[in-house]
Design a protein around this motif. Structure first.
Motif, mmCIF file in Angstrom:
data_model
loop_
_atom_site.group_PDB
_atom_site.id
_atom_site.type_symbol
_atom_site.label_atom_id
_atom_site.label_comp_id
_atom_site.label_asym_id
_atom_site.label_seq_id
_atom_site.Cartn_x
_atom_site.Cartn_y
_atom_site.Cartn_z
ATOM 1 N N ALA A 3 -8.431 2.946 1.688
ATOM 2 C CA ALA A 3 -7.512 3.837 0.961
ATOM 3 C C ALA A 3 -7.709 3.730 -0.551
ATOM 4 O O ALA A 3 -7.427 4.663 -1.290
ATOM 5 N N SER B 111 -5.307 -5.132 7.541
ATOM 6 C CA SER B 111 -4.808 -4.376 6.388
ATOM 7 C C SER B 111 -5.780 -4.453 5.215
ATOM 8 O O SER B 111 -5.795 -3.559 4.373
ATOM 9 N N ALA C 252 -8.960 -4.047 5.472
ATOM 10 C CA ALA C 252 -9.852 -2.905 5.711
ATOM 11 C C ALA C 252 -9.141 -1.596 5.388
ATOM 12 O O ALA C 252 -9.707 -0.693 4.752
ATOM 13 N N THR C 253 -7.881 -1.483 5.814
ATOM 14 C CA THR C 253 -7.123 -0.250 5.556
ATOM 15 C C THR C 253 -6.946 -0.020 4.058
ATOM 16 O O THR C 253 -7.117 1.098 3.564
ATOM 17 N N LEU D 202 0.808 3.913 -3.122
ATOM 18 C CA LEU D 202 0.445 5.329 -2.963
ATOM 19 C C LEU D 202 1.604 6.233 -3.365
ATOM 20 O O LEU D 202 1.389 7.346 -3.857
ATOM 21 N N LEU E 193 0.829 -1.215 0.000
ATOM 22 C CA LEU E 193 0.000 0.000 0.000
ATOM 23 C C LEU E 193 0.863 1.264 0.000
ATOM 24 O O LEU E 193 0.621 2.183 -0.791
ATOM 25 N N GLY E 194 1.869 1.307 0.870
ATOM 26 C CA GLY E 194 2.737 2.490 0.912
ATOM 27 C C GLY E 194 3.416 2.725 -0.432
ATOM 28 O O GLY E 194 3.522 3.864 -0.908
#
Lengths: 197, 178
Positions: free
Chosen positions: A93, A86, A88-89, A64, A60-61
């Motif tokens: 996002a 993660s 859900a996160t 993005l 994810l990091g």
């Protein structure tokens, strides 16, 4: 009805990454790291040897930070089970360029092949769908896998596919293990030589 | 009654942190909500140059920060001291790979705490983080906060180190449950 025959994990990973193009790849610890090292070694692979439960969030990091590049996370069922939040996160996002492929052998392969929760019916694709992933699928055959490749490579994300694989342990293929080296190699390949000064 | 030594409101000191993050060119902020970070979280969400991500647990932020650095972006992780314990194994990622990590931790469980359940983690946060390999700075004076975060960011992103800034309850104020 008998369950369909499971895919061989190395063949599945080779098929997943054969057309990777300039995609950035993050691997979850254990067999997914060995599988990617054996079939698609590249400086644009970030191999985790630890940090269990963190592969999807590293993805994810990265996704993005690099919205114009495809980011593919290849991990295992046990690794993702340790970081279920993660899902859900990531769903919240909603990174369009992130795809997660879970090699689900329903076992903890590195610790003695104990059954994982997916062996008892826990549905990781269903959990991702319930979290809000716009695209999820459980795949059990080579033809399903080949049909899914365009989604993995360019479907609007976040995408999650659970690939049911046989509980086998192919020959160990060990990539670089020093984390600082793997990090710097990745950054130099992606960002250029100044990134490691 | 003893006068309350907390005299700088959060709306003011949160901006010292925010400005230091902007100065350091932080482009991703991940957080688990805390009342002490309320103003800062709002500032980050309002800033289109910062991608602000809510986490379900703090260790997610440690991993996300590593991914951001792989992609050439600087990240910061905001949490309350109770979240420190959730990070421990994931901190091995920062330690082994020498990833920059900037954690801003609002403290509970110390100076004047009235919820005893906060004490075990708050009382040990600094030692736990240091044992896990992090460099820890505690700040109890709002006037020093901006410089402390700025220097922590410099050390994290230039020397590739994991650095935590702990914001004490002497600065935040101790919540009263009475």
């Amino acid at each position: 009805m008998a369950p369909p025959p499971a895919l061989e994990r190395r063949e599945a990973v080779a098929a997943l990454l054969a057309g990777r193009g300039d995609a950035l790849v993050v691997t979850g610890l254990g067999s997914p790291t060995w599988d990617v090292a054996a079939t698609s070694e590249s400086p644009l692979n970030f191999y985790l040897w630890g940090a269990m439960g963190g592969a999807a969030m590293v993805g994810l990091g990265l996704a993005l930070a690099q919205p114009s590049r495809r980011v593919i996370v290849i991990t295992g069922d046990g690794e993702l089970l340790m970081g279920l939040g993660s899902l859900a996160t990531i769903a919240a996002a909603r990174p369009a360029n992130l795809a997660i492929a879970v090699l689900d052998n329903e076992h903890y392969g590195e610790t003695g092949m104990q059954a994982s929760h997916t062996a008892c019916g826990v549905d990781l694709a269903g959990m991702a769908a319930a979290a809000g992933f716009p695209s999820t699928l459980t795949l059990t055959s080579a033809s399903q896998l080949s049909h899914w490749l365009p989604v993995l490579q360019s479907g609007s994300g976040p995408v999650l596919g659970v690939i049911k694989v046989a509980a086998t342990q192919p020959p160990l293929t060990v990539p670089a293990r020093d984390g600082t080296y793997i990090k710097n190699r990745f950054r130099e390949a992606l960002l250029g030589p100044k990134a490691v000064l | 009654m003893t006068p309350d030594p907390v005299n700088v409101p959060q709306s003011v000191w949160s901006q010292y942190i925010y400005q230091a993050l902007k100065q350091a060119n932080v482009g991703q902020v991940a957080y688990v909500p805390d009342a002490g970070h309320k103003s800062l979280i709002e500032s980050c969400h309002a800033d289109s140059a910062i991608t602000t991500v809510a986490l379900t647990t703090e260790e997610e932020g440690v991993a996300m920060s590593a991914g951001a650095w792989l992609g050439g972006v600087r990240a910061a992780v905001l949490m309350q001291s109770s979240g420190v314990g959730n990070c421990i194994n994931m901190l091995s990622l920062a330690e082994e790979c020498r990833f920059p990590l900037l954690m801003i931790v609002t403290m509970r469980g110390e100076w004047g705490e009235t919820n005893p359940w906060q004490v075990p983690m708050g009382h040990t946060s600094a030692r736990v983080l240091e044992l896990a390999g992090m460099i820890v700075y505690q700040v109890d004076d709002a006037a020093r906060l901006g410089a402390e975060v700025e220097m922590a960011a410099q050390m994290a992103f230039v020397s590739n180190r994991a650095v935590a800034v702990l914001i004490g309850q002497r600065l935040i104020g101790a919540k009263r449950f009475e």
